[in-house]
Motif scaffolding. Sequence first.
Motif: not given
Length: 579
Positions: A86-111
């Motif tokens: 809902s706020c993806v347009t607010l996520l810029g280059k300054d939030h690189e560490h946050l994005i990398h944390t989201i990309l490391r979420l264990p999403w595979l093998g889930r429901s």
Amino acid sequence: KVGEALNTNPPKDVSWWGSSDPMEIDGRDFLNTPPTKTVRFGGSVVATLAKYKQGDLQQYELLKHQLSDPDIKDGQIINWLQEFRSCVTLLGKDHEHLIHTILRLPWLGRSPAVIEEYLAFLGNLVSAQTVFLCACLKMVVSHFIPKRVKICEGGVDISDSDDDEDENLARTFGHCHQALQVILRYVPSTSHFLVPILNEKFPFVQKSSRTLECYVHNLLRVTVYIPTIQRDVLEIVIGKMLKIDVSVCSQGSGLTAHPMAEKLDSLMMVTMSYIRDSCLPKGALDVERTKELFRDLLSIFDKLILPTHASCHVQYILFYLCSFRALAEAFLEHLWKVFQNPSFAPVLRQAAAGYIGSLLARASFLPVVTVRACVDLLVQWIHGYIDSLDAGGRQACCDVTLHGPFYTACQAVFYALIFRHRAILEVNMKKGLAYLQGLNLERVVMCQLNPLNVCLPAVINLFAAFTRKYQVAFCYTVIEKNNRQMLPVVRSSNAGGSVATNTNPLDSFFPFDPYLLKRYCPNAEHVDVYIRSMDEEDDFLNKETPHSDPRIMGMTPGSYDRAFPCSPCSVGSPPVGFP
């Protein structure tokens, strides 16, 4: 505290996401099941990003910490992702560490709900913030291999395996490809950024066979929905296999015991299966698809395979593809253009001649008419070369640097006729003999360049035996003269002088010698037939060449130096067993 949260409004900094039925969580009876972890601390993502922008890092770090929780639950992941979307347009280059944390979420093998939400998040992210495209691609590609499994006892790692036999591995890989297709839908230029990442993420060859096999399988699978990168992907795969192949082949006859042989075998099987499924969907040949694949592989052959000396197996990718309709002739024509073009480096021209001779000799699917046509071209070129030397009136010596293409052309003809003269004669003995005699091979073996003094002794002995049997050429006089005089074979040096060379002066190898790895595409009928026919030809040659002569060895890459530690001239008189 969780029970209290159900009956009261959550505090300002705590939110609860549960079922619409307060007594049911994820379809389970709340009273009879342990509480699920769905508590989140901190404010909303929008509020956290706003505070971060003002320099307040506390809520931001808390957000990253909660996303990194190894025990994070499906419900938490889903609601986090919905809020981020809902706020993806607010996520810029300054939030690189946050994005990398989201990309490391264990999403595979889930429901399925988590998978669906994560794919939707990826699509939103790359469409709104293309700066994170490569990070998303790297995340997806990193899952192209089985996850690592560590086993600890007493705080000590006793196992570190990258060979996890997850029964859901196929589903996991399927979701990875779904993710790439979602990204591709939003960013059509994805392929431009994907190829370097596929190469960068290729596992080290020291990894297990299973890991390498899974990664290559997934790389090839990408080309199904991004066909524009097929050539690039095949180049990556073949380049890695070539490095393994050269390492394996350096072991000579003991290559099947090489620790890398199993890995190469697995990768060859995956690649051959890809070719089969691409060219023969539902068992019927797709002509256009096969031609397209052939063009890509031919380009890779020129760039990687042809310049690589003494590979034993990877070139069989072309061999297998050539067993399909008319492609062998196209491959031979291509090799011929390389060989006869003086603008190509001599080493490439010689390699091309070696491929021509080996393909003519070993490919039982080649009709006799094609063999004869290619031999005619080579012999005509050889006679033209001799004519040009004779016209110059200068005495020539056996210099493999100056005349390397000539010698490799001669060896290609000798080698091809050793294996295919029976097929030429079987059609019509009288016409076959007339054809062989019309090649004027006597002039070739008697010329001043003396090819019998340069070509491999194993080839010379077999060629001399066959030509003597059918009275096509008389080689033994020249061979015995070479043995008596010990004529030197020289190689021009960079300094302008010449140096003598006594072992395998042409540095010869035969690219389509018997394939020794075990698994090799067991469903490839063309190759199976080929192998049986090839074995029969080898039996035929062995019967006509006494095993007691140590100079007659299997002509495989690297076998020359072991069998011939002395001068290549030292071949003997006619084998007793050859009439």
